[in-house]
Motif scaffolding. Sequence first.
Motif, PDB file in Angstrom:
ATOM      1  N   GLY A 184      20.947  -4.235   8.790  1.00 24.63           N
ATOM      2  CA  GLY A 184      21.796  -5.069   7.962  1.00 24.63           C
ATOM      3  C   GLY A 184      22.183  -4.389   6.662  1.00 24.63           C
ATOM      4  O   GLY A 184      21.558  -3.417   6.228  1.00 24.63           O
ATOM      5  N   LEU A 185      23.239  -4.929   6.038  1.00 27.30           N
ATOM      6  CA  LEU A 185      23.728  -4.395   4.771  1.00 27.30           C
ATOM      7  C   LEU A 185      22.930  -4.889   3.571  1.00 27.30           C
ATOM      8  O   LEU A 185      23.026  -4.329   2.471  1.00 27.30           O
ATOM      9  N   ASP A 186      22.168  -5.950   3.745  1.00 28.57           N
ATOM     10  CA  ASP A 186      21.448  -6.529   2.624  1.00 28.57           C
ATOM     11  C   ASP A 186      20.241  -5.681   2.243  1.00 28.57           C
ATOM     12  O   ASP A 186      19.761  -4.859   3.018  1.00 28.57           O
ATOM     13  N   LEU A 187      19.746  -5.900   1.019  1.00 31.58           N
ATOM     14  CA  LEU A 187      18.541  -5.237   0.555  1.00 31.58           C
ATOM     15  C   LEU A 187      17.663  -6.296  -0.112  1.00 31.58           C
ATOM     16  O   LEU A 187      17.646  -6.454  -1.338  1.00 31.58           O
ATOM     17  N   PRO A 188      16.910  -7.054   0.694  1.00 32.95           N
ATOM     18  CA  PRO A 188      16.124  -8.186   0.179  1.00 32.95           C
ATOM     19  C   PRO A 188      14.786  -7.738  -0.406  1.00 32.95           C
ATOM     20  O   PRO A 188      13.715  -8.088   0.088  1.00 32.95           O
ATOM     21  N   GLY A 189      14.859  -6.955  -1.472  1.00 28.18           N
ATOM     22  CA  GLY A 189      13.650  -6.406  -2.051  1.00 28.18           C
ATOM     23  C   GLY A 189      13.481  -6.762  -3.511  1.00 28.18           C
ATOM     24  O   GLY A 189      14.025  -7.759  -3.996  1.00 28.18           O
ATOM     25  N   SER A 190      12.752  -5.934  -4.226  1.00 28.54           N
ATOM     26  CA  SER A 190      12.385  -6.179  -5.621  1.00 28.54           C
ATOM     27  C   SER A 190      12.590  -4.896  -6.417  1.00 28.54           C
ATOM     28  O   SER A 190      12.579  -3.787  -5.859  1.00 28.54           O
ATOM     29  N   VAL A 191      12.751  -5.046  -7.736  1.00 33.24           N
ATOM     30  CA  VAL A 191      12.832  -3.871  -8.608  1.00 33.24           C
ATOM     31  C   VAL A 191      11.454  -3.277  -8.859  1.00 33.24           C
ATOM     32  O   VAL A 191      11.338  -2.196  -9.447  1.00 33.24           O
ATOM     33  N   ALA A 192      10.391  -3.952  -8.415  1.00 30.00           N
ATOM     34  CA  ALA A 192       9.027  -3.514  -8.715  1.00 30.00           C
ATOM     35  C   ALA A 192       8.758  -2.048  -8.338  1.00 30.00           C
ATOM     36  O   ALA A 192       8.188  -1.300  -9.151  1.00 30.00           O
ATOM     37  N   PRO A 193       9.106  -1.585  -7.130  1.00 27.63           N
ATOM     38  CA  PRO A 193       8.810  -0.182  -6.807  1.00 27.63           C
ATOM     39  C   PRO A 193       9.507   0.806  -7.743  1.00 27.63           C
ATOM     40  O   PRO A 193       8.968   1.878  -8.033  1.00 27.63           O
ATOM     41  N   PHE A 194      10.678   0.426  -8.237  1.00 28.98           N
ATOM     42  CA  PHE A 194      11.459   1.338  -9.059  1.00 28.98           C
ATOM     43  C   PHE A 194      10.926   1.432 -10.485  1.00 28.98           C
ATOM     44  O   PHE A 194      10.919   2.504 -11.088  1.00 28.98           O
ATOM     45  N   LYS A 198       0.835  -1.195   0.000  1.00 31.00           N
ATOM     46  CA  LYS A 198       0.000   0.000   0.000  1.00 31.00           C
ATOM     47  C   LYS A 198       0.869   1.244   0.000  1.00 31.00           C
ATOM     48  O   LYS A 198       1.824   1.360   0.778  1.00 31.00           O
ATOM     49  N   GLU A 199       0.539   2.201  -0.864  1.00 31.82           N
ATOM     50  CA  GLU A 199       1.302   3.450  -0.941  1.00 31.82           C
ATOM     51  C   GLU A 199       0.989   4.325   0.275  1.00 31.82           C
ATOM     52  O   GLU A 199      -0.171   4.668   0.523  1.00 31.82           O
ATOM     53  N   ARG A 200       2.039   4.685   1.013  1.00 30.79           N
ATOM     54  CA  ARG A 200       1.829   5.419   2.261  1.00 30.79           C
ATOM     55  C   ARG A 200       2.558   6.762   2.307  1.00 30.79           C
ATOM     56  O   ARG A 200       1.998   7.765   2.737  1.00 30.79           O
ATOM     57  N   TRP A 201       3.836   6.787   1.908  1.00 29.21           N
ATOM     58  CA  TRP A 201       4.640   8.000   2.051  1.00 29.21           C
ATOM     59  C   TRP A 201       5.192   8.446   0.705  1.00 29.21           C
ATOM     60  O   TRP A 201       5.446   7.634  -0.184  1.00 29.21           O
ATOM     61  N   ILE A 202       5.441   9.740   0.584  1.00 33.22           N
ATOM     62  CA  ILE A 202       6.042  10.265  -0.629  1.00 33.22           C
ATOM     63  C   ILE A 202       7.571  10.230  -0.547  1.00 33.22           C
ATOM     64  O   ILE A 202       8.263  10.241  -1.566  1.00 33.22           O
ATOM     65  N   ALA A 203       8.092  10.146   0.682  1.00 37.57           N
ATOM     66  CA  ALA A 203       9.551  10.135   0.847  1.00 37.57           C
ATOM     67  C   ALA A 203       9.912   9.538   2.200  1.00 37.57           C
ATOM     68  O   ALA A 203       9.057   9.397   3.083  1.00 37.57           O
ATOM     69  N   ALA A 204      11.196   9.208   2.346  1.00 34.84           N
ATOM     70  CA  ALA A 204      11.665   8.631   3.606  1.00 34.84           C
ATOM     71  C   ALA A 204      13.149   8.895   3.790  1.00 34.84           C
ATOM     72  O   ALA A 204      13.899   9.044   2.829  1.00 34.84           O
ATOM     73  N   VAL A 205      13.546   8.940   5.053  1.00 39.66           N
ATOM     74  CA  VAL A 205      14.958   8.911   5.441  1.00 39.66           C
ATOM     75  C   VAL A 205      15.157   7.604   6.194  1.00 39.66           C
ATOM     76  O   VAL A 205      14.488   7.357   7.212  1.00 39.66           O
ATOM     77  N   ASP A 206      16.044   6.745   5.687  1.00 39.35           N
ATOM     78  CA  ASP A 206      16.238   5.424   6.282  1.00 39.35           C
ATOM     79  C   ASP A 206      17.669   5.236   6.752  1.00 39.35           C
ATOM     80  O   ASP A 206      18.617   5.389   5.982  1.00 39.35           O
ATOM     81  N   SER A 207      17.825   4.891   8.018  1.00 35.61           N
ATOM     82  CA  SER A 207      19.139   4.590   8.577  1.00 35.61           C
ATOM     83  C   SER A 207      19.245   3.143   9.020  1.00 35.61           C
ATOM     84  O   SER A 207      20.142   2.781   9.769  1.00 35.61           O
ATOM     85  N   VAL A 208      18.321   2.291   8.537  1.00 34.18           N
ATOM     86  CA  VAL A 208      18.199   0.928   9.038  1.00 34.18           C
ATOM     87  C   VAL A 208      18.646  -0.123   8.027  1.00 34.18           C
ATOM     88  O   VAL A 208      19.341  -1.076   8.357  1.00 34.18           O
ATOM     89  N   GLY A 209      18.237   0.035   6.755  1.00 40.68           N
ATOM     90  CA  GLY A 209      18.628  -0.926   5.735  1.00 40.68           C
ATOM     91  C   GLY A 209      17.829  -2.212   5.794  1.00 40.68           C
ATOM     92  O   GLY A 209      16.770  -2.310   6.419  1.00 40.68           O
ATOM     93  N   SER A 210      18.330  -3.244   5.098  1.00 38.53           N
ATOM     94  CA  SER A 210      17.776  -4.592   5.086  1.00 38.53           C
ATOM     95  C   SER A 210      16.270  -4.607   4.772  1.00 38.53           C
ATOM     96  O   SER A 210      15.811  -3.885   3.896  1.00 38.53           O
ATOM     97  N   HIS A 211      15.497  -5.445   5.480  1.00 34.18           N
ATOM     98  CA  HIS A 211      14.070  -5.582   5.206  1.00 34.18           C
ATOM     99  C   HIS A 211      13.336  -4.258   5.395  1.00 34.18           C
ATOM    100  O   HIS A 211      12.361  -3.978   4.679  1.00 34.18           O
ATOM    101  N   THR A 212      13.807  -3.462   6.343  1.00 36.31           N
ATOM    102  CA  THR A 212      13.145  -2.180   6.579  1.00 36.31           C
ATOM    103  C   THR A 212      13.196  -1.306   5.340  1.00 36.31           C
ATOM    104  O   THR A 212      12.180  -0.763   4.895  1.00 36.31           O
ATOM    105  N   LEU A 213      14.366  -1.175   4.746  1.00 33.53           N
ATOM    106  CA  LEU A 213      14.498  -0.359   3.546  1.00 33.53           C
ATOM    107  C   LEU A 213      13.697  -0.948   2.389  1.00 33.53           C
ATOM    108  O   LEU A 213      13.054  -0.210   1.625  1.00 33.53           O
ATOM    109  N   ALA A 214      13.722  -2.270   2.252  1.00 28.66           N
ATOM    110  CA  ALA A 214      12.944  -2.907   1.180  1.00 28.66           C
ATOM    111  C   ALA A 214      11.450  -2.611   1.333  1.00 28.66           C
ATOM    112  O   ALA A 214      10.757  -2.305   0.353  1.00 28.66           O
ATOM    113  N   ASN A 215      10.943  -2.674   2.559  1.00 28.51           N
ATOM    114  CA  ASN A 215       9.528  -2.392   2.795  1.00 28.51           C
ATOM    115  C   ASN A 215       9.211  -0.908   2.611  1.00 28.51           C
ATOM    116  O   ASN A 215       8.121  -0.561   2.141  1.00 28.51           O
TER     117      ASN A 215
END
Length: 328
Positions: free
Chosen positions: A247-257, A211-228
């Motif tokens: 974490g350093l990983d980014l377990p996400g998808s290209v879909a949002p981009f 679900k679309e919630r925010w227009i922008a974000a500042v993220d200092s967490v990474g990993s699943h948090t950044l992917a979500n």
Amino acid sequence: MFKGIVVEKDAEGYRASLGEIDESRLPAGDVTVRIEYSTLNYKDGLAITGKGPVVRSFPMVPGIDFAGVVEQSDHPEFKPGDPVVLNGWGVGETHWGGLAQRARVKGDWLIPLPKRFSARDAMAIGTAGYTAMLCVMALEWHGLKAADGPVLVTGANGGVGSVAVALLANLGYKVTASTGRLNESDYLRRLGASDLIDRSELSEPGKPLQKERWIAAVDSVGSHTLANVCAQLRYNGVVAACGMAQGLDLPGSVAPFILRGVSLIGVDSVMRPKADRVAAWERLARDLHGPILEDIAGEIPLAQAIDAAARLMQGEIRGRLVVNVNAP
């Protein structure tokens, strides 16, 4: 001789200790600074506790930033008595840093302390706050305006997050703060957060598009948090990413981009060009209201920094922690 924390690694193991250091041991550099205040950042916590491979050479004085007064200078831009601030450049990792009463560094790494701030103010902001300002500037360079919609700040109780919440709120944005410490809601609302969510809403694996919630974000967490976060941004949304607390990983998808036109901007503060640093500190002097610094930052003497680093790594420190290197 001067007091400082030294991190060592040898046959006896990895350890940090506070002691007297002979000034002759200071590394090469063209400016010597009498430090007034430093801070404890997440990276400093890693360095002192040894929980991350931050320190690249030993022995090392940790502390990735400091503020103080020039004591001796062979650099054309600085003279004795000049108030200065330093953030990053590998200080506290590959070059002796700020958790001591003296530092010798390259003058090119220093910037003049803005007149509005005291040395303590500058370290209440510190690398965390300076990084938060770079993130806000990155969102603005992307074209973001307060009228575009709500913004999210993850890790909101941390140093970067606290300053990001305050900056964005001061600039007129409606800010949602994500935190694992909802008991600190009064603090976050004082900084300007309009809404709060538990970090558990973002920290687990999620769908590629949500679900679309925010227009922008500042993220200092990474990993699943950044992917979500990316998966929950609105069309043409943007996130400034600057940390890896989860974490350093980014377990996400290209879909949002590719389906929503989302942009992910990486924000580095360590090797940032001097012009960007000066611009960020000028913006901090303009956009960060003074009384907020008292709410964001606590203060400890240098003698308590090692114990505080362990508490920082346990997530027990709220906001910023200023270190008075000259306090008894």
